[in-house]
Design a protein around this motif. Structure first.
Motif, PDB file in Angstrom:
ATOM      1  N   VAL A  89       0.951  -1.238   0.062  1.00  0.00           N
ATOM      2  CA  VAL A  89      -0.105  -0.138   0.096  1.00  0.00           C
ATOM      3  C   VAL A  89       0.828   1.347   0.046  1.00  0.00           C
ATOM      4  CG1 VAL A  89      -1.521   1.343   1.431  1.00  0.00           C
ATOM      5  CG2 VAL A  89      -2.093  -1.185   1.042  1.00  0.00           C
ATOM      6  N   GLN A  90       1.825   1.063   0.843  1.00  0.00           N
ATOM      7  CA  GLN A  90       2.854   2.397   0.839  1.00  0.00           C
ATOM      8  C   GLN A  90       3.541   2.615  -0.394  1.00  0.00           C
ATOM      9  OE1 GLN A  90       5.260   1.504   4.204  1.00  0.00           O
ATOM     10  NE2 GLN A  90       3.500   1.522   5.810  1.00  0.00           N
ATOM     11  N   HIS A  91       3.925   1.534  -1.108  1.00  0.00           N
ATOM     12  CA  HIS A  91       4.678   1.965  -2.395  1.00  0.00           C
ATOM     13  C   HIS A  91       3.934   2.066  -3.527  1.00  0.00           C
ATOM     14  CE1 HIS A  91       7.812   0.633   0.356  1.00  0.00           C
ATOM     15  NE2 HIS A  91       8.764   1.369  -0.552  1.00  0.00           N
ATOM     16  N   HIS A  92       2.771   1.710  -3.472  1.00  0.00           N
ATOM     17  CA  HIS A  92       1.628   1.480  -4.809  1.00  0.00           C
ATOM     18  C   HIS A  92       0.549   2.264  -4.757  1.00  0.00           C
ATOM     19  CE1 HIS A  92       4.674  -1.519  -6.643  1.00  0.00           C
ATOM     20  NE2 HIS A  92       4.689  -1.857  -5.307  1.00  0.00           N
ATOM     21  N   LEU A  93       0.142   2.493  -3.630  1.00  0.00           N
ATOM     22  CA  LEU A  93      -1.260   3.279  -3.822  1.00  0.00           C
ATOM     23  C   LEU A  93      -1.143   4.579  -3.092  1.00  0.00           C
ATOM     24  CD1 LEU A  93      -3.376   0.257  -2.537  1.00  0.00           C
ATOM     25  CD2 LEU A  93      -3.075   0.964  -4.745  1.00  0.00           C
ATOM     26  N   ASN A  94      -2.031   5.532  -3.382  1.00  0.00           N
ATOM     27  CA  ASN A  94      -2.114   6.785  -2.802  1.00  0.00           C
ATOM     28  C   ASN A  94      -3.527   7.241  -2.593  1.00  0.00           C
ATOM     29  OD1 ASN A  94      -2.101   9.768  -2.718  1.00  0.00           O
ATOM     30  ND2 ASN A  94      -0.100  10.088  -3.823  1.00  0.00           N
ATOM     31  N   PRO A  95      -3.832   7.769  -1.457  1.00  0.00           N
ATOM     32  CA  PRO A  95      -5.217   8.236  -1.201  1.00  0.00           C
ATOM     33  C   PRO A  95      -5.747   9.163  -2.067  1.00  0.00           C
ATOM     34  CG  PRO A  95      -3.657   8.765   0.843  1.00  0.00           C
ATOM     35  CD  PRO A  95      -3.112   7.956  -0.178  1.00  0.00           C
ATOM     36  N   ASN A  96      -4.617  10.134  -2.584  1.00  0.00           N
ATOM     37  CA  ASN A  96      -5.337  11.242  -3.266  1.00  0.00           C
ATOM     38  C   ASN A  96      -5.478  10.865  -4.608  1.00  0.00           C
ATOM     39  OD1 ASN A  96      -4.936  13.033  -1.072  1.00  0.00           O
ATOM     40  ND2 ASN A  96      -2.848  13.101  -1.483  1.00  0.00           N
ATOM     41  N   GLN A  97      -4.897   9.677  -5.252  1.00  0.00           N
ATOM     42  CA  GLN A  97      -5.102   9.151  -6.491  1.00  0.00           C
ATOM     43  C   GLN A  97      -6.145   8.124  -6.606  1.00  0.00           C
ATOM     44  OE1 GLN A  97      -1.492   7.774  -8.097  1.00  0.00           O
ATOM     45  NE2 GLN A  97      -2.547   7.004 -10.174  1.00  0.00           N
ATOM     46  N   HIS A  98      -6.166   7.230  -5.738  1.00  0.00           N
ATOM     47  CA  HIS A  98      -7.167   5.990  -5.560  1.00  0.00           C
ATOM     48  C   HIS A  98      -8.235   6.455  -4.595  1.00  0.00           C
ATOM     49  CE1 HIS A  98      -3.000   4.506  -6.720  1.00  0.00           C
ATOM     50  NE2 HIS A  98      -3.745   3.775  -7.745  1.00  0.00           N
ATOM     51  N   LYS A  99      -9.164   6.984  -5.028  1.00  0.00           N
ATOM     52  CA  LYS A  99     -10.316   7.294  -4.185  1.00  0.00           C
ATOM     53  C   LYS A  99     -11.309   6.286  -3.831  1.00  0.00           C
ATOM     54  CE  LYS A  99      -9.272  11.903  -5.037  1.00  0.00           C
ATOM     55  NZ  LYS A  99      -8.762  12.939  -3.958  1.00  0.00           N
TER      56      LYS A  99
END
Length: 302
Positions: free
Chosen positions: A164-174
């Protein structure tokens, strides 16, 4: 199947605050032993998780005992069947977590994602704005997953936070939709993702198994088979037994194409463990396979 000797295999879990979980260990173990139940039950402050096996009467008695605790009154479980006892003894263990994420502070009793029923799942994961993630391990994903799902390529659930830390972003993956075999891993993963700032996190209630049991194959977005942690190895739609079996050496699920590999030798190796097969290990494995075959052909009273 001989109904008289059939073992009921029951799996269950529930995230619920159990501050007195350590005090429940001995009484629960004693009761299970009194009912000739075998398997493993994990207890933690965050809840209960287990797989047990026994007769119909014994399984019913144990769940009546568990549900007599008001914290577990609505405990749900799933059942399958085995012709021979799948466990050798009964264990009730105390753990920091009932499913190991490696972060005991992540507590689904405090916050959890949005439950999605199998009937609602197809619409959700067909939404192009939704990022669909398989929270299972690499060897499980390899034999089957949902159309369009992301594979984190993890070897254990402990690696999910790093993914999650390396591949996902809360600002991008809504919008994020999570799933796993029976629901426990994706439920805890949803709690972790909420703690990391993701705001719209969904997870499949009852997991893949409930989806395969309820959704007709003609309407399904599932591809392949689903690995299960019992003698069936894998299941298909309707929870019919799948085509996979386990490598006798490494325990990896293997299909017919794997057996065509030059690295497959029954009882000795498969394409997933051949690279680690030293000559010394081969000799040991040949002896283990020989002993196993002798046990299979021995008469019942020998």
């Amino acid at each position: 199947m001989n109904q008289e000797n059939t073992q009921i295999v029951a799996t269950f879990y529930k995230f619920v605050s159990l501050p007195d979980f350590a005090e429940k260990q001995e009484p629960l173990l004693s009761y299970c032993l009194s009912q000739d139940i075998k398997g493993t039950i994990l207890l933690a402050a965050e809840g209960i998780n287990g797989t047990i096996a026994g007769s119909r009467q014994s399984i019913d008695a144990v769940f009546a005992y568990l549900r007599s605790d008001r914290c577990l009154a609505d405990l749900e479980h799933k059942e399958s069947y085995a012709q021979t006892p799948p466990f050798e003894r009964m264990k009730v263990r105390l753990k920091p977590e009932i499913v190991t994420l490696g972060l005991p502070e992540v507590d689904p009793n405090q916050q959890v994602g949005i439950y999605v029923t199998p009937a609602e799942w197809n619409d959700l994961i067909s939404d192009p704005e939704v990022t669909v993630i398989d929270t299972r391990n690499e060897y499980e994903v390899r034999i089957g997953t949902f159309q369009g799902a992301n594979n984190p390529h993890t070897n254990s659930f402990r690696e999910f936070p790093e993914y999650v830390q390396h591949h996902l972003n809360p600002n991008q993956h809504k919008k994020v939709a999570l799933f796993c075999t029976g629901g426990i891993r994706c439920e805890k993963a949803s709690s972790f993702m909420l703690s990391q700032g993701f705001t719209e996190v969904y997870h499949l209630k009852g997991g893949i198994l409930k989806y395969l049991a309820e959704i007709p194959a003609a309407e399904s977005l599932w591809e392949g088979e689903c690995f299960v942690f019992d003698e069936r190895v894998a299941v298909r739609h309707g929870l019919a037994a799948g085509s996979h079996e386990l490598c006798f050496c490494c325990g990896h699920p293997i299909a017919e194409p794997d057996k065509a590999s030059p690295h497959y030798e029954e009882g000795i190796s498969c394409p997933y463990c051949f690279a680690q097969l030293t000559q010394e290990k081969r000799v040991r494995q040949q002896e283990k396979w020989r002993q196993y075959q002798l046990q299979q052909v021995s008469p019942p009273d020998s």
